[in-house]
Write a protein that holds these residues in place. Structure first.
Motif, PDB file in Angstrom:
ATOM      1  N   ALA A 168       0.834  -1.209   0.000  1.00 24.55           N
ATOM      2  CA  ALA A 168       0.000   0.000   0.000  1.00 24.55           C
ATOM      3  C   ALA A 168       0.869   1.259   0.000  1.00 24.55           C
ATOM      4  N   SER A 169       1.950   1.239   0.787  1.00 26.47           N
ATOM      5  CA  SER A 169       2.841   2.403   0.809  1.00 26.47           C
ATOM      6  C   SER A 169       3.563   2.573  -0.526  1.00 26.47           C
ATOM      7  N   ASN A 170       3.859   1.433  -1.175  1.00 23.75           N
ATOM      8  CA  ASN A 170       4.506   1.531  -2.503  1.00 23.75           C
ATOM      9  C   ASN A 170       3.571   2.195  -3.512  1.00 23.75           C
ATOM     10  N   ILE A 171       2.288   1.958  -3.355  1.00 20.54           N
ATOM     11  CA  ILE A 171       1.330   2.620  -4.253  1.00 20.54           C
ATOM     12  C   ILE A 171       1.356   4.128  -4.036  1.00 20.54           C
ATOM     13  N   GLU A 172       1.380   4.532  -2.759  1.00 24.19           N
ATOM     14  CA  GLU A 172       1.425   5.971  -2.480  1.00 24.19           C
ATOM     15  C   GLU A 172       2.688   6.602  -3.055  1.00 24.19           C
ATOM     16  N   GLN A 173       3.801   5.907  -2.920  1.00 28.58           N
ATOM     17  CA  GLN A 173       5.047   6.414  -3.478  1.00 28.58           C
ATOM     18  C   GLN A 173       4.978   6.492  -4.999  1.00 28.58           C
ATOM     19  N   ALA A 174       4.379   5.484  -5.604  1.00 24.53           N
ATOM     20  CA  ALA A 174       4.262   5.478  -7.064  1.00 24.53           C
ATOM     21  C   ALA A 174       3.351   6.606  -7.536  1.00 24.53           C
ATOM     22  N   LYS A 175       2.290   6.856  -6.768  1.00 24.63           N
ATOM     23  CA  LYS A 175       1.405   7.969  -7.130  1.00 24.63           C
ATOM     24  C   LYS A 175       2.144   9.307  -7.054  1.00 24.63           C
ATOM     25  N   ALA A 176       2.984   9.464  -6.026  1.00 24.58           N
ATOM     26  CA  ALA A 176       3.769  10.701  -5.908  1.00 24.58           C
ATOM     27  C   ALA A 176       4.729  10.859  -7.091  1.00 24.58           C
ATOM     28  N   MET A 177       5.319   9.764  -7.517  1.00 32.55           N
ATOM     29  CA  MET A 177       6.223   9.822  -8.664  1.00 32.55           C
ATOM     30  C   MET A 177       5.461  10.196  -9.934  1.00 32.55           C
ATOM     31  N   VAL A 178       4.261   9.674 -10.054  1.00 34.87           N
ATOM     32  CA  VAL A 178       3.439  10.039 -11.208  1.00 34.87           C
ATOM     33  C   VAL A 178       3.100  11.519 -11.178  1.00 34.87           C
ATOM     34  N   ALA A 179       2.702  12.011 -10.003  1.00 42.70           N
ATOM     35  CA  ALA A 179       2.360  13.428  -9.884  1.00 42.70           C
ATOM     36  C   ALA A 179       3.573  14.306 -10.195  1.00 42.70           C
ATOM     37  N   SER A 180       4.749  13.915  -9.696  1.00 44.25           N
ATOM     38  CA  SER A 180       5.967  14.679  -9.971  1.00 44.25           C
ATOM     39  C   SER A 180       6.293  14.679 -11.462  1.00 44.25           C
ATOM     40  N   ALA A 181       6.108  13.524 -12.091  1.00 41.38           N
ATOM     41  CA  ALA A 181       6.375  13.442 -13.531  1.00 41.38           C
ATOM     42  C   ALA A 181       5.396  14.306 -14.314  1.00 41.38           C
ATOM     43  N   ARG A 182       4.138  14.331 -13.865  1.00 42.93           N
ATOM     44  CA  ARG A 182       3.159  15.189 -14.537  1.00 42.93           C
ATOM     45  C   ARG A 182       3.546  16.671 -14.390  1.00 42.93           C
ATOM     46  N   ILE A 183       3.990  17.060 -13.195  1.00 47.03           N
ATOM     47  CA  ILE A 183       4.398  18.452 -12.972  1.00 47.03           C
ATOM     48  C   ILE A 183       5.563  18.819 -13.881  1.00 47.03           C
ATOM     49  N   ASN A 184       6.577  17.958 -13.934  1.00 39.73           N
ATOM     50  CA  ASN A 184       7.730  18.258 -14.792  1.00 39.73           C
ATOM     51  C   ASN A 184       7.330  18.329 -16.256  1.00 39.73           C
ATOM     52  N   LEU A 185       6.419  17.447 -16.646  1.00 36.96           N
ATOM     53  CA  LEU A 185       5.940  17.509 -18.025  1.00 36.96           C
ATOM     54  C   LEU A 185       5.204  18.824 -18.274  1.00 36.96           C
TER      55      LEU A 185
END
Length: 402
Positions: A168-185
């Protein structure tokens, strides 16, 4: 030859003339010449010139306003540096220098492909984390009834639940990485944060840009209003704020009169401004305090970086005014000529603290009721006698103006 001197007969015969009449004639001629010379000297002796007639007026105490000018730097209401938030090649430049843009309008486009791939990778990690969570949940569901029936130990169920929490925590981390990637994009699309004018564009299409660049991509100035910063010395600031009621600086600011902006061509900006900020402290290096005045600029006449002067009016009550034309400056001092009861002039130094129109505002040196010479003072000497000319209405107007 005989040693005796031989005297001609003609000379001997002349010695018989009487010398007394001749001497009398010579003496008479000399006396006449002396008399003529003395008479000529007396006739050519210069006479004393008459005392000059000069206009004189009495000094009066009046209320007046002095205008002081202070150098000012002009900035837009909002001046924004447009900087890249990500690194990459500058693919597109959508604006030109000096263009007017609106908030949200795209200005630059940075190559987005590396950041889109980062987003895809982050999404893949998220999907993997979601699958791992499902597996962890299945393991918990399988072991729960076995533990209840005491088929397996409680330890295995606790271990499965711990794995579930990790998933479950890995999902939260993965979601944060997705959000960060969206911001950089999203940062690859550089937009305007406010309405305003574009400044210079040092980076051209194809340039490599970085978030650590010292120089911004451009500057954006919102100049529908502009602010002018200027400084007052400690003495000027004390005099300035002492005129207006209020217990705090904020109260005094509300009562401040409008100010005028003098542009670089010495013409006044057509709209007046309002002082709306006083700095919290004096600059230790200059001993001055900064004030800010805001001016409307709907037509965009003023731009960031303009310079000018703030003309500030200060009210003076019971002020002593002296026309500038009635003063003379010598060795960095200013003098006036006052008139005493005997119509003799005295050169008096005065202390000037400001200007009001064509008049000087005087701190000391003269007082109300003193008679001063208004003109023709260039050749006056200390103690010289003059004939005072009565003040005409025109002269009185010069004295009382402002």
């Amino acid at each position: 030859m005989n040693s005796e001197t031989i005297i001609p007969k003609t000379i001997i015969s002349n010695t018989n003339l009487n010398p007394i009449p001749i001497m009398k004639k010579i003496t008479f001629l000399i006396l006449m010449a002396v008399l003529l010379i003395s008479c000529a000297d007396k006739s050519q002796a210069p006479t004393a010139p008459p005392a000059p007639i000069l206009p004189v007026a009495a000094i009066k105490i009046e209320n007046t306003i002095t205008d002081s000018e202070y150098p000012a730097s002009i900035q837009g209401k909002v001046d924004v540096e447009i900087r890249p938030q990500v690194n990459g090649n500058l693919d597109k430049v959508y604006v030109d220098e000096g263009s007017y843009v609106t908030k949200g309008q795209t200005l630059f486009k940075i190559n987005e492909r590396p950041y889109r791939e980062q987003l895809n990778n982050a999404l893949a990690n998220l999907h993997g984390a979601e699958a791992a969570l499902i597996n962890a949940q299945l393991e918990v569901d399988k072991l729960t009834p076995l533990v209840l029936n005491k088929v397996v130990s409680d330890y295995q169920l606790k271990s499965a639940k711990s794995s579930y929490r990790i998933a479950a925590s890995n999902i939260e981390q993965a979601k944060a990485m997705v959000a960060s990637a969206r911001i950089n994009l999203g940062y690859t699309n550089v937009t305007a944060s406010v309405n305003g004018y574009i400044g210079r564009l040092p980076k051209k299409q194809g340039s490599l840009v970085s978030a650590s660049d010292i120089e911004p991509l451009t500057t954006l100035s919102d100049v529908h209003e502009v602010v002018a910063y200027f400084s007052l010395s400690e003495t000027d600031f004390i005099n300035f704020k002492s005129q207006y009621a209020g217990n705090t600086i904020s109260d005094k600011i509300k009562k401040l009169p409008p100010v005028t902006l003098i542009l670089a061509d010495n013409n006044a900006y057509p709209q007046t401004g309002k002082i709306d900020m006083v700095d919290g402290q004096f600059d230790k290096t200059t001993g001055a305090i900064t004030l800010r005045a805001t001016f409307p600029n709907a037509n965009g006449t003023l731009r960031s970086g303009n310079t000018g002067k703030i003309r500030l009016g200060i009210q003076h009550e019971d002020a002593i005014l002296v026309p500038q034309s009635a003063t003379v400056e010598m060795q960095d001092k200013i003098f006036v000529f006052t008139l005493n009861k005997e119509n003799k002039v005295s050169k008096i130094p005065i202390t000037v603290i400001g200007k009001s129109g064509t008049n000087y505002l005087i701190k000391d040196g003269v007082k109300s009721g003193d008679q001063i010479v208004l003109s023709g003072i260039d050749k006056l000497q200390e103690g010289q006698l003059i004939q005072p000319e009565k003040s005409t209405p025109k002269v009185a107007q010069i004295i009382n103006k402002k």
